[in-house]
Design a protein around this motif. Structure first.
Motif, PDB file in Angstrom:
ATOM      1  N   LEU A   1     -39.102  -9.897   5.375  1.00 23.89           N
ATOM      2  CA  LEU A   1     -39.036 -11.187   4.699  1.00 23.89           C
ATOM      3  C   LEU A   1     -38.594 -12.252   5.691  1.00 23.89           C
ATOM      4  CD1 LEU A   1     -37.261 -10.068   1.393  1.00 23.89           C
ATOM      5  CD2 LEU A   1     -39.682 -10.594   1.687  1.00 23.89           C
ATOM      6  N   ASN A   2     -39.330 -13.335   5.746  1.00 21.08           N
ATOM      7  CA  ASN A   2     -39.005 -14.440   6.638  1.00 21.08           C
ATOM      8  C   ASN A   2     -38.645 -15.651   5.793  1.00 21.08           C
ATOM      9  OD1 ASN A   2     -38.700 -16.162   8.812  1.00 21.08           O
ATOM     10  ND2 ASN A   2     -40.893 -16.539   9.045  1.00 21.08           N
ATOM     11  N   TYR A   3     -37.357 -15.870   5.613  1.00 23.71           N
ATOM     12  CA  TYR A   3     -36.872 -16.978   4.797  1.00 23.71           C
ATOM     13  C   TYR A   3     -35.862 -17.819   5.578  1.00 23.71           C
ATOM     14  CZ  TYR A   3     -38.659 -14.756   0.479  1.00 23.71           C
ATOM     15  OH  TYR A   3     -39.446 -14.222  -0.512  1.00 23.71           O
ATOM     16  N   LYS A   4     -35.882 -19.110   5.310  1.00 27.03           N
ATOM     17  CA  LYS A   4     -34.781 -19.964   5.702  1.00 27.03           C
ATOM     18  C   LYS A   4     -33.789 -20.003   4.548  1.00 27.03           C
ATOM     19  CE  LYS A   4     -35.136 -23.442   8.408  1.00 27.03           C
ATOM     20  NZ  LYS A   4     -35.432 -24.775   9.015  1.00 27.03           N
ATOM     21  N   VAL A   5     -32.558 -20.374   4.837  1.00 26.66           N
ATOM     22  CA  VAL A   5     -31.479 -20.282   3.849  1.00 26.66           C
ATOM     23  C   VAL A   5     -30.893 -21.664   3.595  1.00 26.66           C
ATOM     24  CG1 VAL A   5     -29.280 -19.204   3.270  1.00 26.66           C
ATOM     25  CG2 VAL A   5     -30.939 -17.971   4.708  1.00 26.66           C
ATOM     26  N   GLN A   6     -30.834 -22.030   2.328  1.00 27.67           N
ATOM     27  CA  GLN A   6     -30.167 -23.270   1.931  1.00 27.67           C
ATOM     28  C   GLN A   6     -28.924 -22.917   1.132  1.00 27.67           C
ATOM     29  OE1 GLN A   6     -32.444 -25.861  -0.638  1.00 27.67           O
ATOM     30  NE2 GLN A   6     -30.761 -27.306  -0.906  1.00 27.67           N
ATOM     31  N   PHE A   7     -27.782 -23.438   1.554  1.00 25.16           N
ATOM     32  CA  PHE A   7     -26.547 -23.245   0.813  1.00 25.16           C
ATOM     33  C   PHE A   7     -26.389 -24.428  -0.151  1.00 25.16           C
ATOM     34  CE2 PHE A   7     -25.961 -21.056   4.854  1.00 25.16           C
ATOM     35  CZ  PHE A   7     -25.642 -19.785   4.402  1.00 25.16           C
ATOM     36  N   THR A   8     -26.370 -24.124  -1.422  1.00 28.96           N
ATOM     37  CA  THR A   8     -26.274 -25.163  -2.452  1.00 28.96           C
ATOM     38  C   THR A   8     -24.849 -25.232  -2.967  1.00 28.96           C
ATOM     39  OG1 THR A   8     -26.742 -23.669  -4.310  1.00 28.96           O
ATOM     40  CG2 THR A   8     -28.640 -24.586  -3.130  1.00 28.96           C
ATOM     41  N   GLY A   9     -24.623 -26.043  -3.983  1.00 29.63           N
ATOM     42  CA  GLY A   9     -23.363 -25.960  -4.699  1.00 29.63           C
ATOM     43  C   GLY A   9     -23.160 -24.528  -5.149  1.00 29.63           C
ATOM     44  N   PRO A  10     -21.933 -24.101  -5.442  1.00 27.32           N
ATOM     45  CA  PRO A  10     -21.611 -22.673  -5.539  1.00 27.32           C
ATOM     46  C   PRO A  10     -21.983 -21.988  -6.843  1.00 27.32           C
ATOM     47  CG  PRO A  10     -19.645 -23.971  -5.889  1.00 27.32           C
ATOM     48  CD  PRO A  10     -20.730 -24.947  -5.551  1.00 27.32           C
ATOM     49  N   THR A  11     -22.782 -22.619  -7.693  1.00 26.04           N
ATOM     50  CA  THR A  11     -23.172 -21.982  -8.954  1.00 26.04           C
ATOM     51  C   THR A  11     -24.650 -21.625  -8.948  1.00 26.04           C
ATOM     52  OG1 THR A  11     -23.691 -24.108  -9.979  1.00 26.04           O
ATOM     53  CG2 THR A  11     -21.435 -23.285 -10.242  1.00 26.04           C
TER      54      THR A  11
ATOM     55  N   MET B   1     -36.147 -19.694   1.171  1.00 24.92           N
ATOM     56  CA  MET B   1     -37.469 -20.337   1.086  1.00 24.92           C
ATOM     57  C   MET B   1     -38.292 -19.972   2.320  1.00 24.92           C
ATOM     58  SD  MET B   1     -36.159 -24.168   2.078  1.00 24.92           S
ATOM     59  CE  MET B   1     -34.529 -23.867   1.373  1.00 24.92           C
ATOM     60  N   LYS B   2     -39.589 -19.853   2.122  1.00 27.54           N
ATOM     61  CA  LYS B   2     -40.463 -19.662   3.273  1.00 27.54           C
ATOM     62  C   LYS B   2     -40.313 -20.861   4.207  1.00 27.54           C
ATOM     63  CE  LYS B   2     -43.857 -16.653   1.039  1.00 27.54           C
ATOM     64  NZ  LYS B   2     -45.271 -16.488   0.609  1.00 27.54           N
ATOM     65  N   PRO B   3     -40.308 -20.634   5.523  1.00 28.10           N
ATOM     66  CA  PRO B   3     -39.999 -21.711   6.468  1.00 28.10           C
ATOM     67  C   PRO B   3     -40.853 -22.961   6.303  1.00 28.10           C
ATOM     68  CG  PRO B   3     -39.991 -19.600   7.589  1.00 28.10           C
ATOM     69  CD  PRO B   3     -40.485 -19.328   6.200  1.00 28.10           C
ATOM     70  N   GLU B   4     -42.123 -22.800   5.964  1.00 28.94           N
ATOM     71  CA  GLU B   4     -42.991 -23.973   5.837  1.00 28.94           C
ATOM     72  C   GLU B   4     -42.641 -24.847   4.637  1.00 28.94           C
ATOM     73  OE1 GLU B   4     -45.295 -20.455   3.970  1.00 28.94           O
ATOM     74  OE2 GLU B   4     -43.923 -20.814   5.657  1.00 28.94           O
ATOM     75  N   LEU B   5     -41.828 -24.326   3.733  1.00 22.54           N
ATOM     76  CA  LEU B   5     -41.426 -25.106   2.563  1.00 22.54           C
ATOM     77  C   LEU B   5     -40.181 -25.952   2.826  1.00 22.54           C
ATOM     78  CD1 LEU B   5     -41.867 -22.416  -0.247  1.00 22.54           C
ATOM     79  CD2 LEU B   5     -43.536 -24.080   0.581  1.00 22.54           C
TER      80      LEU B   5
END
Length: 421
Positions: free
Chosen positions: A98-108, A276-280
């Motif tokens: 799996l090749n994903y980038k990671v976004q850290f959102t608010g904690p919920t 998310m997939k990197p292109e997104l």
């Protein structure tokens, strides 16, 4: 107890079902301030997959705090974040190709869903999103629009929009994907082309409804054919709850976006993220943010959880064995008491038993509590008892919990058997 009734809002709910004051917790058990022990078959609604105060994770956190490791850092770079990202890549994503980038959102979890919906709409330039019957995605407005439960939706007023709902796999005998395909191809169907499809592979609050592998594969193909993003909400079903780290692994699909929360921190600490997939990843800096998207204590325990439990298949094998034991007992009870139970639902350690009514499920849950076990209900009428113990539960503790369930069911069975006869 008076301080709670005097000062806490009526919106609290779990305390209504488990009216004791808890003081300590360890492993698969909670202890009241009076010292009474309760087996925990709720696990923080899936936020405590590795149990309460897991000794390995706790020590890692204590060591980090003791050396004055960063606690709060917005989204700045930190050592704890780097180590988490490395562990996620090396032990979770890369082994699953799996090749994903990671976004850290608010904690919920609901904030992760909000971010996923916002991103999908931004990427595709469309506002409509497909969600499914009995889905649950959170209680903030965007996520709530995609949630099916009327109890939660009713408080929002007339402002829920941007969602078109379709039948989930097996819902009322309707082939929802055939309907979806037909509507996508019909210029007069009234369906605005969606930016994304959002779903749980196992519907937690919706009653442990399971999407089959073939249904998920069909949906994946439909999304690809029509340039629609596939978002899997793995907030409750992920982090090993269904037997594999991600609940969609057995279907062999690769979602465009995945949301995680609940047990991703490993210790019950607030944390949520979007894969998310990197292109997104077309976000501009700060387009979706939150003060507490940098919970470094959660990064520490999340890293330790991954390194401890996901380097090998030991935990997966344990969950499989435990799941088989739950399946055996649930199916035996469903066969033994057709006046009480309809069928088994769910998979892995995200299983339950559908009762003939919400009244029966509620009575069994209350009797379980009286016998020393905490267990909740789910489904549109709260008719499904959820067996949601920690993934690290011992086989003896699991047997103890299942025996409590059997005893509770046997206690209430006579009144319903008499009614049936």
């Amino acid at each position: 107890m008076n301080i709670f009734s005097e000062k806490e809002s009526n919106v609290q709910s779990y305390a209504n079902h488990f009216p004791v004051v808890f003081a300590t917790a360890k492993g698969s058990c909670l202890y009241s301030e009076c010292g009474d022990r309760y087996l925990d078959f709720l696990s923080g609604a899936g936020a405590l997959n590795y149990g309460h105060n897991n000794a390995i994770l706790k020590q890692a956190l204590l060591d980090y705090i003791d050396r004055d490791g960063l606690t709060h850092g917005l989204d700045m770079y930190s050592q704890a974040k780097a180590e988490f990202l490395q562990a996620l890549e090396h032990h979770i994503l890369r082994p699953r190709m799996l090749n994903y980038k990671v976004q850290f959102t608010g904690p919920t979890g609901t904030n992760a869903v909000e971010a996923a919906l916002k991103l999908a709409r931004k990427v595709k330039g469309r506002s409509n999103v497909i969600a499914f019957t009995n889905g649950f995605h959170g209680c903030s407005y965007g996520a709530l629009a995609a949630t099916g439960n009327q109890h939660h939706r009713g408080v929002a007023g007339p402002h829920l929009h941007g969602i078109h709902r379709l039948p989930y796999d097996g819902y009322a005998g309707v082939d929802g994907l055939k309907l979806f395909e037909t509507m996508l191809s019909d210029g007069s169907s009234g369906l605005d082309k969606p930016a994304a499809v959002l779903l749980e592979t196992v519907q937690g609050e919706g009653g442990l409804n399971v999407a089959s592998e073939s249904w998920l594969q069909r949906l994946n193909i439909l999304c690809k054919q029509h340039d629609i993003l596939l978002i899997i909400d793995d907030i409750q079903a992920g982090c090993g709850r269904t037997g594999t780290f991600f609940s969609f692994e057995s279907a062999g699909i690769t979602p465009d976006i995945v949301t995680l929360s609940k047990s991703i921190s490993g210790y019950g600490l607030p944390m949520a993220l979007v894969l998310m997939k990197p292109e997104l990843d077309i976000w501009e800096p700060g387009e979706h943010n939150g003060t507490f998207r940098g919970n470094n204590h959660a990064f520490v325990t999340a890293t330790k959880a991954i390194e401890t439990y996901w380097k090998s298949r030991e935990l997966e094998n344990h969950v499989s064995q435990c799941g088989q034991q739950v399946t055996q007992v649930v199916e035996q009870m469903a066969s033994r008491y057709p006046e009480l139970f309809s069928r088994r639902k769910g998979r892995g350690l995200m299983q339950g038993i559908e009762c003939v009514s919400g009244e029966i499920a509620g009575k069994i849950a209350r009797e379980c509590f009286n016998l020393g076990m905490i267990i909740e209900t789910a489904g549109p009428d709260s008719e499904v008892l959820k067996f949601f113990c920690p993934l690290t539960i011992s086989m003896s503790e699991l047997k103890e919990g299942l025996d409590i369930f059997i005893c509770a069911a046997e206690k209430i069975a006579p009144q319903y058997i008499k009614k049936a006869s």
